[in-house]
Design an enzyme around this catalytic site. Sequence first.
Site, PDB file in Angstrom:
ATOM      1  N   GLU A 201       1.239  -1.558  -0.226  1.00 29.48           N
ATOM      2  CA  GLU A 201      -0.161  -0.117  -0.279  1.00 29.48           C
ATOM      3  C   GLU A 201       0.809   1.149   0.074  1.00 29.48           C
ATOM      4  OE1 GLU A 201      -2.636  -0.561   3.368  1.00 29.48           O
ATOM      5  OE2 GLU A 201      -3.834  -1.941   1.703  1.00 29.48           O
TER       6      GLU A 201
ATOM      7  N   GLU B 254      -6.435  -8.091  -0.989  1.00 28.47           N
ATOM      8  CA  GLU B 254      -6.745  -7.727   1.121  1.00 28.47           C
ATOM      9  C   GLU B 254      -8.018  -7.160   0.860  1.00 28.47           C
ATOM     10  OE1 GLU B 254      -4.743  -4.614   3.303  1.00 28.47           O
ATOM     11  OE2 GLU B 254      -3.225  -5.846   3.571  1.00 28.47           O
TER      12      GLU B 254
HETATM   13  C1  FCB Z   1      -4.348  -2.755   5.141  1.00 30.14           C
HETATM   14  C2  FCB Z   1      -3.314  -2.867   5.842  1.00 30.14           C
HETATM   15  C3  FCB Z   1      -3.684  -3.786   6.992  1.00 30.14           C
HETATM   16  C4  FCB Z   1      -4.108  -4.142   7.607  1.00 30.14           C
HETATM   17  C5  FCB Z   1      -5.589  -3.311   6.879  1.00 30.14           C
HETATM   18  C6  FCB Z   1      -7.243  -2.967   7.479  1.00 30.14           C
HETATM   19  O1  FCB Z   1      -4.657  -0.965   4.916  1.00 30.14           O
HETATM   20  O2  FCB Z   1      -2.487  -3.689   4.409  1.00 30.14           O
HETATM   21  O3  FCB Z   1      -2.474  -3.296   7.545  1.00 30.14           O
HETATM   22  O4  FCB Z   1      -3.746  -2.603   8.304  1.00 30.14           O
HETATM   23  O5  FCB Z   1      -5.658  -2.481   6.045  1.00 30.14           O
END
Ligand code: FCB
Length: 448
Positions: A175, A359
Amino acid sequence: MKEDTMDKFNWDRSDLPEGFMFGTATSSYQIEGHGFGGAGRTHWDDFAATPGNVVRAENGLKACDHYHRYAEDLDLVAAAGLDAYRFSVSWARVMPEGRGAINQEGLDFYDRLTDAMLERDLKPCATLYHWELPSPLADLGGWRNGDIANWFGDFTDVIMGKIGDRMHSVAPINEPWCVGWLSHMLGHHAPGLRDIRATARAMHHVLLAHGTAIDRMRALGLSNLGGVFNFEYPHPADDTPEAMEAAAVYDEYYNQFFLSGIFKGEYPARVLKAFELHLPKGWQDDFKTIQTPLDWVGLNYYTCKRIAPNDDPWPSHQEVDGPLPKTKMGWEIYPDGLHHFLTRTKDVYTGDLPLLVTENGMANADIIQNGQVNDPERIAYVDVHMKAVQRAIADGAPVEGYFLWSLMDNYEWALGYEKRFGAVHVDFDTLTRTPKASYYALQDALRR
Ligand code: FCB
């Protein structure tokens, strides 16, 4: 099925293309316990120790003690029927000063962890940097200092020289938006700056470090290298031209800056106008490195935002409340956004390159009752997002996998241990792990 009584998914493996990969994701600082095994201090330890930054000033020194309990944790990943495990390595665990001396104990830990994944038939999917910058490098300006690309390249050589031969896939930086904007413009994450010049430089240097690490890994002979980016769907708060413009600005600096740098060799116009004054000298020459080819792109997606214009200096907008149901993060649940970004990424940037959802997940108020944790909200959340993935595939997006964030409850950065994202509940006093109903639902869908 009514969402609040959901205990099973409305999809299973057969609804997805052959070979579609299911996994779960974690990160080092959030689970390992940074106080163990000779890891060096990180800017997250410093940020958390500063009053007002983190809920109850909590840090990751103990976290889930995954450092000692990794075998039990990987047993859970395997027993769920998952194919892959997305984990990250800590720079400060491997090189406590960020440069120079190596902590052999740290390298050995990742070596054992890798073998433990392979023993359980799990594909190791590594991220090289998930936010815990060694403090001595933060002292030198951290992401504001252009030298970080080579420091990061050297770390990449050390860690991938040890475990790279056994990785299924590797991405350099989790990210980039959070490393750049969230941490240097909004000050919500370490190092907690609120400075446009620092932001412009950090965002550019993150890309330079990304490209440098990819080049170093290619030189080591590694393959299946990608990048992991996060996205939020920006709804204009109303249909005025001002609100549309505000949402367009948000979209550029949040969702397009990094993909545009890597796949087009340029920065989006509105952001460039604001950043040009602040970018490091000769920044245009860095695109040679930034544009080094990738094998896949990962998308992290959770939510949408409502963007309204205001009279502040650029980017001159603010977030306002939205009407959709929200998770415990206060994040609206908007699966159409995932469909949007999967299809747009393909159409505008990546073409045929494989895409992965690296994610997706939700924080929920999960409580143990009689030894059980019922989280129908999480099952419903994953269900609607998996439907969005299926729609994107039907519309031609080459999506090849989905990773749930997260395996277990963990250190949720500035929100400490308060927000629970896991499919497995963690009692942070006893460190007992208890699979939630969503864990069993996943197991069921993957077996069906
Ligand atoms: C993302 C992150 C991860 C976690 C989730 C909820 O932005 O990569 O580490 O904090 O959000």
